[in-house]
Write an enzyme that holds these catalytic residues in place. Structure first.
Site, PDB file in Angstrom:
ATOM      1  N   MET A 123      92.253  12.315  20.988  1.00  0.00           N
ATOM      2  CA  MET A 123      91.403  12.078  19.818  1.00  0.00           C
ATOM      3  C   MET A 123      91.304  10.780  19.886  1.00  0.00           C
ATOM      4  SD  MET A 123      90.284  12.831  16.400  1.00  0.00           S
ATOM      5  CE  MET A 123      89.357  11.344  15.763  1.00  0.00           C
ATOM      6  N   GLU A 167      87.087  12.878  25.311  1.00  0.00           N
ATOM      7  CA  GLU A 167      87.162  11.938  24.351  1.00  0.00           C
ATOM      8  C   GLU A 167      86.172  10.074  24.591  1.00  0.00           C
ATOM      9  OE1 GLU A 167      89.574  13.077  22.391  1.00  0.00           O
ATOM     10  OE2 GLU A 167      89.743  14.777  23.392  1.00  0.00           O
TER      11      GLU A 167
HETATM   12  N1  B3K Z   1      87.775  15.464  17.751  1.00  0.00           N
HETATM   13  C1  B3K Z   1      89.477  15.782  18.122  1.00  0.00           C
HETATM   14  C2  B3K Z   1      89.801  17.426  17.315  1.00  0.00           C
HETATM   15  C3  B3K Z   1      90.037  16.774  15.855  1.00  0.00           C
HETATM   16  C4  B3K Z   1      91.210  18.131  15.247  1.00  0.00           C
HETATM   17  C5  B3K Z   1      91.646  17.795  14.477  1.00  0.00           C
HETATM   18  N2  B3K Z   1      92.565  18.531  13.281  1.00  0.00           N
HETATM   19  C6  B3K Z   1      89.583  15.888  19.625  1.00  0.00           C
HETATM   20  C7  B3K Z   1      88.284  16.182  20.214  1.00  0.00           C
HETATM   21  O1  B3K Z   1      87.728  17.664  19.837  1.00  0.00           O
HETATM   22  O2  B3K Z   1      88.181  15.383  21.067  1.00  0.00           O
HETATM   23 ZN    ZN Z   2      86.161  16.780  21.042  1.00  0.00          ZN
END
Ligand code: B3K
Ligand code: ZN
Length: 847
Positions: free
Chosen positions: A256, A291
């Site tokens: 995340m 990320e």
């Molecule tokens: N943005 C997060 C994913 C979140 C998922 C929530 N159920 C990781 C990513 O795509 O980088």
């Molecule tokens: Zn992402």
């Protein structure tokens, strides 16, 4: 808890929040079952907003006190949040709530993982921490004070001050609440520094549990490589004084992108040669990059609402695949991405869960972190780049960052930037975001008087969300090859915009062989009876050369399955020459040896108007592999010997490619020697790639027991390696044994089913074992359903995600369909089924 009638949210209903949030101060008094969160938030009414209802989201919170400008207030509470009368001028909201991190098994909000506090707020987890307008278009600066246990106390932004058992953080960049993060626990930091192109010195740290210190170096290097790459390729520098990554054992997904404090599933960041495969290293490098790249595509520019999720995810996946292509091999990365797209996105797009890259409605947004949003979303951007060209793409991206920095945006904003930068009308292109379904492109050809003609016809099968698809803009990369194997026309991009369209190529001496959809220039199914054997021998486009091998194999397998014919010698001979061709990258040759996935073959059989039989598919695949092995059996030992790495282990592209090819050869050797070479490799292995691959071969050869016990004894204390032990036994089981194997593993003392990695390693492996999951007796279906029912009250997100194993159920025969239908009913009728799982089962059943 089950919603009596789950609410559907529509894109068309979007309305801005009636207040701006100026700043947020949070104080956490951490305690496992009774954490106190005090929020002080400055709200400013937005006089332009039509609706100024003061509604704050909040779930599973015990409200202790609420004040406005220091005066106690009594808000109206519901299960979803609160409303309150507020002044018609800027005011300060203060609320104290109590939450229970130890009881939070859903792993959303603030939870405990092996004694360590951590958070996951995307998409809607912040509302489980405090009352807040938990929507991505509300952005604010955050100051956070943590009073907690001794050890490491982290939040977003820059550290402000710290003492024994407390720390304060300030994030100067306005952000939506889904990017909030907090971590507290006994952690060890692996540190480094990076100086940005603007001269900012950034302290980097990767925080891990004691014992994992030796698994940090690779992730740190990947982070620094990503930082350099984003500066060099996109001109994007990092913007805080620190960048922290934390590895967590219990996590619902990979990682995340919280601002300045990325939280990672331990499996997506910890690596060492002894415990991680080459594939693990490559995945870790890609996820760290992904990320990190979100810092600009997601954090600095975020989404207006969750319908726009692909704005950040499609773009960031596209960026991380460019990164991997640059760091490693571009053709190998492209082929791997297409294999993945066909395995995960195509079934979704062709089944009951089909939805547009930008959906128009949802019940539970967590159900929409899909291959369509991510991977098809990235393909759409790749097409856009192909259509406008590299320079215009770079110009458009510069404009995007310049125009929208600090904003919460939409797909319209994104496309407008391209329109303004290039002068191109993208209204038809926008359909890629609005229409579900995988387009089919059929090709016919003609040759007369030196002129060659290609006619393309596109059609997209209707789906529940797109009952009436319109023609798309499809970039088709085409090259022509002369009968002697030389290139008659280098790659050109043809732009399909109509349902049917013809392109002519004059002045040719002889009828050429077309190489169509080079580089997989669009995410479509191509219907074309090409001369695959010729293309396998002569295509200059590495993707299409691989695709030719794949198509030959597919046709051979289909003929075996449907007509009982023997394996096609054209594939066997073509692959044998590729294997012998030392001028080709070994990683590429390893991919050439791969066969279409069994589920993909099932889809193909259905498309051809037949009912797929998973057992027959299994047998055909094994027969084809055996035929190749038999044909070149004499050459295999020398080939294997030539692809053994003697240098010290490195997870780089060159060595990984050698091992990938060597291990592909090993699996052919095992078909001849019954596992002797695999046993030798197992005994000699000093890295996980070699050890695991040897173990897989031993299991397949029916002599894995001793090695499995040895492996367990060696690795019992390493949870990530043990996940492999669980997964491999299921993956390599014979179809009739797969469910029993998985069931036995669920009874093993180490089967901690509340840990998503372990659950997925075991039950996810069963769902991915095509013939095993679809075993005739229904044992695969029943076992998975049992476990989904067990997991749902504990972790709805992971449960809902795994329901997609059933999405292809309408492909199969009546008996299998009725068994699956029974299991879907059983899940659906479970009392208090989560909203997540209810939505998935309903969609899978209904379409
Ligand atoms: N943005 C997060 C994913 C979140 C998922 C929530 N159920 C990781 C990513 O795509 O980088
Ligand atoms: Zn992402």
């Amino acid at each position: 808890m089950r919603d009596a009638s789950p609410q559907t949210i529509y894109l068309k209903d979007y309305a801005p929040f009636g207040f701006a949030v100026q700043d947020v101060h949070l104080t956490f008094d951490l305690a496992p079952s009774a954490t106190r969160v005090t929020a002080r938030i400055r709200f400013v009414p937005d006089r332009a907003a039509a609706d100024r209802t003061f509604f704050l989201h909040g779930e599973n919170l015990s409200l202790i006190s609420a004040k406005i400008d220091g005066e106690s207030v009594k808000p109206t509470l519901t299960d979803e949040g609160l409303t309150c009368d507020v002044p018609d001028m800027p005011f300060t909201w203060e609320a104290e709530v109590q939450i229970d991190p130890a009881g939070n098994t859903a792993l959303e909000g603030l939870y405990l993982s092996n004694g360590m506090y951590c958070t996951q707020c995307e998409a809607e987890g912040f509302r489980k921490i405090t009352y807040y307008p938990d929507r991505p278009d509300v952005m604010s600066t955050f100051t956070v004070r943590i009073n907690g246990p001794h050890g490491t106390l982290l939040s977003n932004g820059n550290p402000v001050a710290a003492g024994d058992g407390w720390a304060e953080w300030h994030d100067p960049w306005p952000k939506p609440a889904y990017l909030f993060a907090l971590v507290a626990g006994e952690l060890i930091a692996h540190r480094d520094t990076f100086t940005t192109m603007e001269g900012r010195k950034v302290d980097l740290a990767l925080y891990v549990r004691p014992g994992d210190e030796g698994k940090c170096a690779f992730g740190m290097q990947a982070l620094k490589d990503s930082m350099v790459w984003d500066e060099k390729v996109y001109g994007r520098p990092y913007d805080l004084d620190v960048f922290n990554i934390v590895a967590v054992d219990d996590f619902n997904m990979g990682a995340m992108e919280n601002k300045g404090l990325n939280i990672f599933n331990a499996s997506a960041v910890l690596a060492s040669p002894e415990t991680s495969t080459d594939g693990n290293f490559e995945r870790i490098e890609a996820i760290i990059a992904h990320e990190y790249f979100h810092n600009w595509t997601g954090n600095r520019i975020t989404c207006r609402d969750w319908f726009q999720l692909c704005l950040k995810e499609g773009l960031t996946v596209f960026r991380d695949s460019q990164f991997t292509a640059d760091m490693r091999s571009a053709p190998v990365k492209r082929i791997s991405d297409v294999i993945d797209l066909r395995a995960r996105q195509f079934p979704e797009d062709q089944g009951p869960l089909a939805h547009p890259v930008r959906p128009e409605s949802f019940q539970e947004i967590n159900n929409f972190y899909t291959a369509t949003i991510y991977e098809k979303g990235a393909e759409v951007i790749a097409m856009l780049k192909t259509l406008v060209g590299d320079d215009a793409y770079a110009k458009a991206l510069d404009l995007y960052f310049e125009r929208h920095d600090g904003q919460a945006c939409t797909i319209e904003d994104w496309l407008k930037v391209f329109e303004d930068a290039t002068g191109r009308d993208l209204s038809q292109f926008q359909r890629w975001y609005a229409q579900a379904g995988t387009p089919h492109v059929a090709v016919s050809e003609a040759f007369a008087d030196g002129t060659y003609t290609l006619e393309f016809t596109q059609s997209t099968p209707p789906s529940a969300t797109t009952p009436d698809p319109a023609p798309l803009v499809i970039p088709i990369a085409v090259g022509l090859i002369a009968p002697d194997g030389s290139e008659a026309m280098p790659t050109q991009i043809l732009e399909l915009t109509q349902a049917s369209q013809t392109f002519t190529f004059p002045s040719l001496n002889a009828k050429p062989v077309p190489s169509i959809l080079r580089g997989f220039s669009a995410p479509v199914v191509l219907d074309h009876d090409a001369d695959h054997a010729f293309l396998l021998a002569h295509d200059t486009d590495p993707f299409n050369r691989w695709e030719a091998a794949r198509s030959l194999a597919r046709t051979s397998l289909m003929n075996t399955i449907l007509k009982g014919t023997a394996p096609d010698p054209a594939w066997i001979n073509g692959i044998a020459s590729v294997m012998r061709d030392d001028t080709l990258d070994p990683a590429y040759r390893a991919l050439m040896l791969g066969l279409p996935g069994q589920s993909e073959l099932a889809a193909e059989i259905q498309r051809a108007g037949h009912i797929p039989d998973p057992d027959a598919i299994w047998v055909a695949v094994n027969t084809l592999k055996q035929a190749l092995s038999d044909k070149i059996s004499d050459e295999l030992p020398a080939m294997y010997a030539a692809y053994q790495v003697t240098a010290p282990y490195a997870p780089d592209a060159a060595q990984s490619g050698m091992r990938a090819f060597g291990n592909a050869i090993l699996s052919l050797i095992t078909r001849q020697d019954g596992g002797d070479q695999a046993q030798a490799q197992y005994d000699a292995a000093d890295n996980m790639t070699q050890q695991l691959s040897a173990l897989a071969n031993l299991i397949r050869a029916g002599r894995g027991d001793a090695a499995l016990s040895q492996f367990e004894a060696q690795w019992k204390d390493d949870r990530l390696v043990m996940d492999k032990w669980y997964g491999l036994q299921v993956m390599e089981a014979k179809p009739d044994d797969a469910a029993d194997t998985a069931k036995a593993l669920t009874k093993h003392a180490g089967f901690n089913w509340k840990n998503p990695n372990r659950f997925r390693a075991t039950l996810g492996a069963l769902a991915a074992h095509h013939a095993g999951f679809h075993a005739k007796d229904g044992s695969g279906y029943a076992l998975l359903a049992d476990w989904l029912i067990t997991l749902d009250p504990v972790n709805p997100q992971t449960t809902a995600r795994m329901c997609s194993a059933f999405q292809t159920w309408r492909r199969y025969d009546a008996i299998r369909q009725s068994m699956i239908s029974k299991e879907l009913d059983r899940i659906a009728s479970t009392p208090d089924l989560s909203r997540d799982t209810t939505e998935m089962i309903t969609r899978i059943r209904e379409a």
